[in-house]
Motif scaffolding. Structure first.
Motif, PDB file in Angstrom:
ATOM      1  N   GLN B 288      12.654  -0.919  25.545  1.00 19.01           N
ATOM      2  CA  GLN B 288      11.532  -1.713  26.054  1.00 19.01           C
ATOM      3  C   GLN B 288      11.103  -1.240  27.436  1.00 19.01           C
ATOM      4  OE1 GLN B 288      12.673  -5.868  25.510  1.00 19.01           O
ATOM      5  NE2 GLN B 288      10.618  -6.262  24.742  1.00 19.01           N
ATOM      6  N   VAL B 289      12.071  -0.952  28.287  1.00 18.15           N
ATOM      7  CA  VAL B 289      11.757  -0.468  29.625  1.00 18.15           C
ATOM      8  C   VAL B 289      11.034   0.871  29.546  1.00 18.15           C
ATOM      9  CG1 VAL B 289      12.792   0.472  31.711  1.00 18.15           C
ATOM     10  CG2 VAL B 289      13.600  -1.703  30.792  1.00 18.15           C
ATOM     11  N   ARG B 290      11.572   1.744  28.678  1.00 17.29           N
ATOM     12  CA  ARG B 290      10.973   3.073  28.532  1.00 17.29           C
ATOM     13  C   ARG B 290       9.519   2.964  28.077  1.00 17.29           C
ATOM     14  NH1 ARG B 290      13.554   6.793  31.337  1.00 17.29           N
ATOM     15  NH2 ARG B 290      15.778   6.370  31.207  1.00 17.29           N
ATOM     16  N   ALA B 292       7.515   0.360  28.374  1.00 16.83           N
ATOM     17  CA  ALA B 292       6.689  -0.238  29.419  1.00 16.83           C
ATOM     18  C   ALA B 292       6.327   0.824  30.454  1.00 16.83           C
ATOM     19  CB  ALA B 292       7.430  -1.405  30.067  1.00 16.83           C
TER      20      ALA B 292
END
Lengths: 216, 473
Positions: B288-290, B292
């Protein structure tokens, strides 16, 4: 605009810093947990803080707790919650009493850079920026659905955008309708829901949120 | 064999036999088979195994009885006194631990020789908490107390077995009487010999005294009688033992079993909840971080590109697209690892294949042997795979081994067929299943399906870890 960032994922923290730099804003501190955030805000007195909700050490709601403390100690510092999920309870606690200088955006929104920066600027200026997702969940959670049912579909769209913190101009741009039409819709909404008409962006949001049951 | 004779005899007579004939012929056959069985009884495999069992179990039973009969009363007495409470309790705890272990030996012995398939009791689960909590759990460990009971009751059973063995020994001796006589009593005819008593099994006294060679035949006959009785006596003594083992060294009462299952169930539920949370955490902090970040990079690049014309900051745009590209690739890697962590696709083709794939990625040479002819249920395969993965990771991280062996095979356990996974290495040893290590977690997970994890890892090595799982969850 002076900004403090609290985000534990390095890639996002650095990306945000770069993004704000590019837009001519000054990131005066970028930290990775709640305690560091509170300290940084006290030291730097920024215009706004961008706060991830889940951060070390417990990865639950340290960001929210830090944000509540900042809202209490530094009333002039805007707080933009920046999270991967929407938690209506969190939004309600943050908005409780005062929606001025509060934002709650999903991390997805950073993809539309201009909108994101605009929302951050709005929060820094004491305005409001709620994610459409937050607004729709608040709508769904609202117990006063009777009033909402009397709204036309267009009016509901306008109400949603109002709750997000948009101005009439912003709403007309988003819905591709004229400024006069927006004014007409807003007046109709206030009338149907029995909200006191008001001019300032933030007071409008406040009215909407109070109606939705989170303003108390 | 006997059935055939019974069937064929009337037809050989060539006529449809009358009712009385059948009865008479049947009685004859019955008498013959009974006699045959009686005379064959001492020669059957079962008789031999029973005798072997008694021979081995007697010294073992005597030794374990002595230990328990000292430890238990001493522990009880000392713990009753004011000053000796700690020592006494320690003795009782020691007794509990030893009783479990000794009980296991007896159970396995019975399993080996008597075909007494008794399920092992659930292993003692050391609760987390203070010394008091652990002490309390030990003292309330019903399995330990039942095993103690067995070890104490073993003494009278041993006595029975001793008498039975006496019949065998005396029977053999007496049967050989004519031979002994010829070998050792071939004196000149004029010599007067003291009558020689036949061997009589305890608790009886010898009544038959032999003074001539002809009389030794009587002794031999007596021996035959003893030998004919011996297998039935052994069988009886062993049956009592087997019954005791079943009721005292097995997994215990139904209530106990229900409690254990409840525990296993709550562990299974906790385990899967923890797994889900881990998946959520991995997604939240990983892919998810990647994604985003990638969206952010692309958003910035798009903004810089503008709606038309040539952008003025092409270098910066290139940088942003590079970053977005990198994030996209990282997201893919993280998603792939996550997916494999949930269920490795290669497991669908079988455990052997999955283990080979696992071994191929190891920095230390790994040999894999998998002889799993019959596939366990998917849940079991998954648990076995993750055990192997975790054990392999542990070995690579901590053991300093030069080579690692992974072996998976079907085995015949106490509860029918089981899947046996063995991971061994020639490293420095010292793996501790009791500590807060991954081993404890593995044991918990294995426990959710009534499996077992045994660790043999002395300091200095080598390490051998055996995971035993039922074929179905």
């Amino acid at each position: 605009m002076r900004v403090v960032i609290a985000e534990d994922a390095v890639v996002l923290r650095e990306g945000l810093t770069r993004l704000l730099d590019d837009h001519g804003h000054q990131v005066c501190a970028a930290v990775a947990d709640g305690d560091a955030l509170v300290t940084a805000v006290a030291e730097q007195k920024p215009d706004v803080a961008v706060v991830d909700i889940r951060m070390p050490p417990t990865h639950t709601d340290e960001g929210l707790r830090a944000a509540l403390q900042i809202r209490q100690d530094h009333r002039d510092v805007g707080v933009l919650m920046f999270s991967q999920y929407v938690e209506t309870r969190y939004a309600s606690r943050l908005l409780a009493g005062n929606a001025a200088g509060v934002g709650y955006l999903l991390k997805d929104r950073v993809a539309d850079v201009a909108d994101f920066v605009a929302a951050l600027e709005r929060v820094a200026d004491g305005g409001t920026a709620l994610d459409p997702e937050v607004v729709s969940q608040l709508f769904r959670a609202s117990r006063r659905t009777e009033g909402l049912n009397t709204l036309t579909r267009r009016e509901r769209d306008v109400l949603g955008l109002m709750a997000e913190g948009r101005s009439n101009a912003g709403i007309s741009a988003a819905l591709f309708i004229s400024g006069g039409a927006v004014e007409k819709h807003v007046a109709s909404i206030f009338g149907k829901l029995g909200l006191p008409p008001s001019e300032g962006d933030n007071r409008r949001v406040l009215a909407v949120l109070r109606y939705l049951g989170t303003g108390e | 064999m006997f059935d055939n004779e019974v069937m064929s005899e009337p037809y050989q007579a060539g006529t449809a036999p009358a009712r009385g004939v059948i009865t008479r012929a049947g009685a004859a056959v019955l008498a013959r088979t009974t006699l045959q069985a009686a005379f064959q009884a001492p020669l059957t495999t079962q008789a031999r195994r029973n005798v072997l069992y008694c021979l081995i179990s007697m010294p073992l039973g005597l030794a374990t009885f002595m230990i328990v009969v000292v430890l238990l009363p001493a522990g009880l007495l000392i713990s009753g006194s004011v000053l000796g409470t700690v020592v006494g309790l320690m003795m009782l705890v020691l007794n509990q631990r030893l009783a479990r272990r000794f009980g296991g030996w007896h159970r396995r012995l019975a399993d080996r020789f008597l075909n007494a398939r008794v399920m092992p009791p659930t292993p003692f689960r050391r609760p987390a908490g203070s010394v008091i909590v652990r002490l309390d759990a030990r003292l309330r460990d019903g399995t330990g107390w039942r095993a103690t009971g067995y070890l104490l009751l073993k003494l009278p059973v041993l006595t029975l077995q001793y008498f039975a063995l006496g019949f065998w020994a005396c029977g053999l001796y007496d049967l050989g009487f004519p031979l002994w006589w010829l070998l050792f009593r071939n004196h000149p005819a004029a010599t007067t010999l003291r009558p020689l008593p036949t061997a009589t099994p305890p608790p009886f006294n010898s009544v038959l005294h032999i003074s001539t060679w002809a009389a030794t035949l009587w002794a031999a006959l007596f021996g035959v009688a003893l030998l004919l009785a011996a297998p039935w006596l052994t069988r009886g003594a062993v049956a009592v033992d087997r019954w005791l083992i079943r009721s005292l060294l097995g997994p215990g009462t139904l209530a106990q079993r229900v409690r254990d299952l409840e525990l296993a169930r709550s562990r299974a539920v906790d385990d899967s909840a923890a797994l889900l949370r881990q998946v959520e955490r991995d997604l939240h902090d990983g892919a998810q971080v990647r994604l985003a970040a990638m969206a952010m990079n692309l958003g910035m690049a798009k903004e810089k590109l503008g709606h038309q014309g040539v952008p003025d900051d092409i270098g910066r745009i290139r940088e942003l697209v590079d970053a977005a590209h990198l994030n996209a690739k990282e997201a893919l890697v993280e998603l792939r690892e996550l997916v494999r962590g949930i269920h490795p696709p290669v497991l669908d083709t079988g455990l052997g294949e999955a283990l080979a794939t696992l071994a191929a990625g190891s920095a230390i040479p790994v040999t894999v042997s998998a002889e799993v002819t019959e596939r366990p249920s998917p849940a079991i395969e998954t648990i076995a795979y993750f055990c192997a993965a975790e054990l392999l990771t542990n070995a690579i991280k901590y053991s300093q081994a030069n080579k690692i062996d992974i072996a998976a095979a079907l085995a015949d356990g106490d509860r029918g067929q089981t899947l046996r996974l063995q991971v061994s290495d020639d490293g420095i040893g010292g793996a501790d299943p009791e500590g807060g290590s991954g081993l404890a977690g593995l044991r918990r997970r294995v426990g959710t399906v009534d499996g077992d994890l045994r660790v043999d890892s002395p300091p200095g090595g080598p390490t051998e870890i055996v995971v035993e799982l039922p074929m179905t969850a």
